[in-house]
Scaffold this motif. Structure first.
Motif, mmCIF file in Angstrom:
data_model
loop_
_atom_site.group_PDB
_atom_site.id
_atom_site.type_symbol
_atom_site.label_atom_id
_atom_site.label_comp_id
_atom_site.label_asym_id
_atom_site.label_seq_id
_atom_site.Cartn_x
_atom_site.Cartn_y
_atom_site.Cartn_z
ATOM 1 N N UNK A 1 13.075 29.539 -14.214
ATOM 2 C CA UNK A 1 13.315 28.290 -15.955
ATOM 3 C C UNK A 1 13.206 28.794 -17.029
ATOM 4 N N UNK A 2 14.777 28.543 -17.569
ATOM 5 C CA UNK A 2 14.754 29.449 -18.545
ATOM 6 C C UNK A 2 14.124 28.540 -20.123
ATOM 7 N N UNK A 3 13.514 29.615 -21.566
ATOM 8 C CA UNK A 3 14.184 28.399 -22.056
ATOM 9 C C UNK A 3 14.991 29.079 -23.127
ATOM 10 N N UNK A 4 14.877 27.990 -24.296
ATOM 11 C CA UNK A 4 16.169 28.443 -25.126
ATOM 12 C C UNK A 4 16.148 29.368 -26.396
ATOM 13 N N UNK A 5 17.425 29.701 -26.223
ATOM 14 C CA UNK A 5 16.831 30.842 -27.863
ATOM 15 C C UNK A 5 18.448 30.349 -28.794
ATOM 16 N N UNK A 6 18.805 30.993 -29.771
ATOM 17 C CA UNK A 6 19.482 30.184 -30.675
ATOM 18 C C UNK A 6 20.688 31.225 -30.749
ATOM 19 N N UNK A 7 20.529 33.045 -29.597
ATOM 20 C CA UNK A 7 21.624 33.013 -29.538
ATOM 21 C C UNK A 7 21.514 34.061 -28.528
ATOM 22 N N UNK A 8 22.763 34.580 -27.997
ATOM 23 C CA UNK A 8 22.516 35.631 -27.222
ATOM 24 C C UNK A 8 22.801 37.445 -27.453
ATOM 25 N N UNK A 9 21.938 37.567 -28.359
ATOM 26 C CA UNK A 9 22.766 39.342 -28.893
ATOM 27 C C UNK A 9 22.413 40.308 -27.852
ATOM 28 N N UNK A 10 23.680 40.458 -26.640
ATOM 29 C CA UNK A 10 23.416 41.435 -25.833
ATOM 30 C C UNK A 10 23.604 42.655 -26.057
ATOM 31 N N UNK B 1 23.007 42.435 -14.388
ATOM 32 C CA UNK B 1 23.309 40.909 -13.745
ATOM 33 C C UNK B 1 23.205 40.076 -14.298
ATOM 34 N N UNK B 2 24.665 39.361 -15.031
ATOM 35 C CA UNK B 2 24.779 38.308 -16.006
ATOM 36 C C UNK B 2 25.765 37.578 -16.167
ATOM 37 N N UNK B 3 25.913 36.966 -17.625
ATOM 38 C CA UNK B 3 27.831 35.907 -16.840
ATOM 39 C C UNK B 3 28.746 36.483 -18.276
ATOM 40 N N UNK B 4 28.188 37.695 -18.542
ATOM 41 C CA UNK B 4 29.035 38.115 -19.909
ATOM 42 C C UNK B 4 29.605 37.351 -20.823
ATOM 43 N N UNK B 5 27.948 36.208 -21.327
ATOM 44 C CA UNK B 5 28.671 35.842 -22.054
ATOM 45 C C UNK B 5 27.721 36.353 -23.529
ATOM 46 N N UNK B 6 28.233 36.504 -24.473
ATOM 47 C CA UNK B 6 27.029 36.923 -25.722
ATOM 48 C C UNK B 6 28.390 36.379 -26.980
ATOM 49 N N UNK B 7 27.024 36.269 -28.346
ATOM 50 C CA UNK B 7 27.444 35.676 -29.074
ATOM 51 C C UNK B 7 26.985 36.270 -30.076
ATOM 52 N N UNK B 8 26.002 37.201 -30.523
ATOM 53 C CA UNK B 8 25.492 37.572 -31.932
ATOM 54 C C UNK B 8 25.345 38.681 -31.301
ATOM 55 N N UNK B 9 25.353 39.436 -32.767
ATOM 56 C CA UNK B 9 24.269 41.349 -32.948
ATOM 57 C C UNK B 9 25.911 42.046 -33.028
ATOM 58 N N UNK B 10 25.565 43.353 -32.099
ATOM 59 C CA UNK B 10 26.495 44.526 -32.005
ATOM 60 C C UNK B 10 27.219 43.889 -30.882
#
Length: 359
Positions: free
Chosen positions: A114-123, A146-155
């Protein structure tokens, strides 16, 4: 260690016998050897992992954790260290310790679905946090991301992983279990797995296939090697009043060579020394030294290479106490593969010299 003795002593209550000769029989067995000294599961718990995975109706995080549970059930307990971490909020769910399936199963079950909400995904930042832990690890280690490969911020995660690959060299393997459902996610994860030469990519849904599951486990965690067990049974004729050993077992393992190599390396010397000592204990045994190659290159070249490999081992043994007339040298080229030449690991294991007992 490539060879060892295993003694079996039969205590005789009335009489025992003094050996005057010996007979030999042989069989092989498969042993598992760890590929790494340690490994870490690294699980993406970013908000996109709460989305539905393909047509399953389950969130991606549930599909990811189920795939990990399947994998955990087939990972052999070979003494490596293991841990389980999550990102983007870096957390530890199984601290580094000697791997056991039961302990890791508890860690996997503790990861929240049950995942919380984050503003971004800094992988990229997640991998940087992981690097802060791995820098203290010794030996060779693997990370199973183990991931869906979606990243949208940071390096860029590819930049961070590339830096890690450069820093750790061949000590580091990054593997991927993918729950990606977009072309971008798949592309990102395949790119990450390719940044270490040993990296393996697999889709989580494919791990439902037992053959795929077992292959991924072997690609990541262990190798299979055959060892020859030679049973030498002493023949007896003379009565003596004390118990004596009446049988011994000798174990030889294969010698593996690098690509297009046939020279003896420093790493082989301890095992060759022990093999020579074992053969000196049984001066009546003749042995076949057989050379093999993988299927890379022309067959005629591979035949000659296999002969050179066998000769290098036989020459070393002959120069270190084993009578040359006891050694039969033969090259088999690429004709007798024991492993899959379509895989890097299989080709490596097929580049071998085997020591066998002549009947």
């Amino acid at each position: 260690m490539f060879g060892k003795k295993m003694f079996s002593v039969l205590a005789l209550t009335l009489v025992a016998f003094m050996a005057l000769g010996s007979m030999a029989s042989a069989e092989t067995r498969v042993v598992l050897k760890p590929k790494v000294d340690a490994f870490a599961y690294f699980v993406d718990t970013s908000p996109s992992m709460a989305q539905s995975y393909k047509s399953t109706g389950n969130p991606k995080i549930v599909a990811a954790l189920n795939a990990m549970k399947k994998l955990n059930a087939v990972v052999p307990e070979l003494g490596y260290q293991s841990a389980l971490y999550t990102m983007p909020d870096f957390a530890t769910y199984a601290p580094k310790s000697t791997f056991s399936r039961a302990a890791m199963a508890r860690g996997i079950s503790a990861v929240p679905s049950d995942l919380g909400f984050f503003q971004s995904t800094p992988m990229g930042s997640g991998f940087a946090d992981l690097d802060g832990v791995l820098k203290n690890w010794d030996g060779k280690f693997a990370v199973i991301f183990v991931s869906d490969g979606l990243a949208n911020s940071g390096r860029s995660p590819a930049v961070v992983v590339a830096d890690m690959a450069k820093k750790y060299g061949d000590r580091f393997c990054l593997h991927v279990i993918s729950v990606a459902d977009t072309p971008k996610g798949v592309s990102t994860l395949k790119r990450l797995a390719s940044l270490t030469p040993c990296g393996v990519y697999v889709d989580a849904s494919d791990l439902a296939d037992k053959a795929v599951l077992d292959k991924f486990a072997q690609d990541v965690f262990y190798t299979q090697e055959e060892e020859l067990i030679v049973e030498v049974v002493e023949q007896v004729t003379e009565v003596v009043p004390v118990p004596v050993p009446v049988q011994e077992k000798i174990v030889f393992r294969n010698f593996n060579f690098g690509f297009d190599k046939y020279q003896i390396t420093d790493e082989m010397i301890p095992a060759l020394t022990e093999a020579a000592a074992l053969l000196e204990d049984y001066p009546n045994l003749k042995v076949l030294v057989g050379g093999h190659t993988d299927s890379t290159g022309p067959a005629a070249y591979n035949q000659g290479l296999s002969e050179r490999r066998a000769k290098s081992v036989a020459d070393w043994l002959a120069g270190n106490g084993v009578a040359a007339d006891r050694l039969v040298v033969k090259g088999y080229g690429e004709e007798n593969p024991k492993y899959d030449n379509n895989t890097k690991e299989g080709r490596k294991l097929n580049r071998r010299v085997e020591i066998d007992v002549q009947d």
